[in-house]
Design a protein around this motif. Structure first.
Motif: not given
Length: 277
Positions: A97-107
């Motif tokens: 999910d490109f708007l999910d801050k947790r997933q973006m942090q993981n990326l």
């Protein structure tokens, strides 16, 4: 968006602006609400008629809007750099999910484990400006990169930059036989030019009487559009006139005498190349 107490009436009001592509397209204000909650709810309903976020907005669509907007405001080199980073990221974004801050942090954490600090910084700042554009243009409601951190690697030892001394350059240039390339490398070494600046030099930029070179453009190869090969320098400070040492001036003068014998020679010809400007 703002809700506040209207001092004139003692009731609540809401006011704000609607943006599209970074420009304000509407200002609004409405009074007469008995509670702050009612004003907030009314504003949300009011903005629904103007809000530009498509229900199927994704990373690819956001980038396309960003790219189209930037065509008017940034150099071709910046567009190319952004396009490269987008291609790197688009494969990764398909699974998150490109708007999910947790997933973006993981990326970002994943990139930190694989790539250099400088490369991760490029990715990080590209994403940040992409999302900021999305928020300003109201394609998205928030920037997840606001909450994402990257590893600054404070204890990482910085690689030493290798700088040639005169002795090193003399050894190298002795092995270069072609006259044009010998001049090209000498300009880079003695004048400190970027490669693109040296490739953009035309004979009209060189003043042998004053022994100066005028740096006023850079070269970027773009096969599909030769008219865009020459672009302004990287920054305003990149415009400069610099003095040549005698050794380089003599070398370039000899190359100039050779080039001036050609039937199609003009001062607009490139110093290092056989193509037309």
């Amino acid at each position: 968006m703002a809700v506040e107490l209207d001092k004139k009436t003692g009731k609540y009001m809401f006011a704000g602006k609607i943006y599209k592509d970074g420009k304000c397209i509407k200002r609004y204000r409405k009074r007469g609400f008995d509670s702050k909650w009612e004003a907030q709810k009314a504003e949300v309903e009011f903005r629904k008629d103007f809000f530009m976020l498509p229900s199927d907005m994704n990373f690819d669509r956001l980038y396309k809007a960003f790219k189209e907007y930037n065509k008017k405001y940034v150099k071709e080199s910046t567009l190319k750099s952004d396009e490269y980073l987008y291609n790197v990221l688009s494969k990764e974004m398909k699974d998150i999910d490109f708007l999910d801050k947790r997933q973006m942090q993981n990326l970002i954490n994943k990139f930190d484990e694989k790539y250099s600090k400088a490369y991760v910084s490029r990715i990080y700042f590209f994403l940040n400006k992409l999302y900021k554009f999305g928020v300003t243009s109201e394609y998205i409601q928030s920037n997840p990169m606001t909450y994402v951190k990257r590893d600054l690697r404070l204890n990482e030892r910085k690689e030493e930059m290798t700088i040639w001394q005169q002795y090193d350059f003399d050894l190298f240039i002795e092995e270069v036989d072609e006259q044009m390339m010998k001049c090209f490398y000498s300009v880079l070494f003695y004048m400190g030019l970027r490669k693109g600046e040296a490739m953009a030099l035309q004979w009209k930029d060189i003043d042998f009487r004053k022994q100066t070179i005028d740096i006023n453009k850079t070269y970027r190869y773009k096969e599909e559009d030769p008219n865009k090969w020459l672009t302004p320098p990287k920054t305003n400070n990149s415009y400069r006139t610099i003095t040549m040492p005698n050794t380089l001036s003599k070398m370039l003068r000899e190359w100039f005498l050779e080039c001036s014998k050609w039937d199609d020679y003009t001062k607009d010809k490139f110093v290092f190349g056989y193509y037309k400007p």
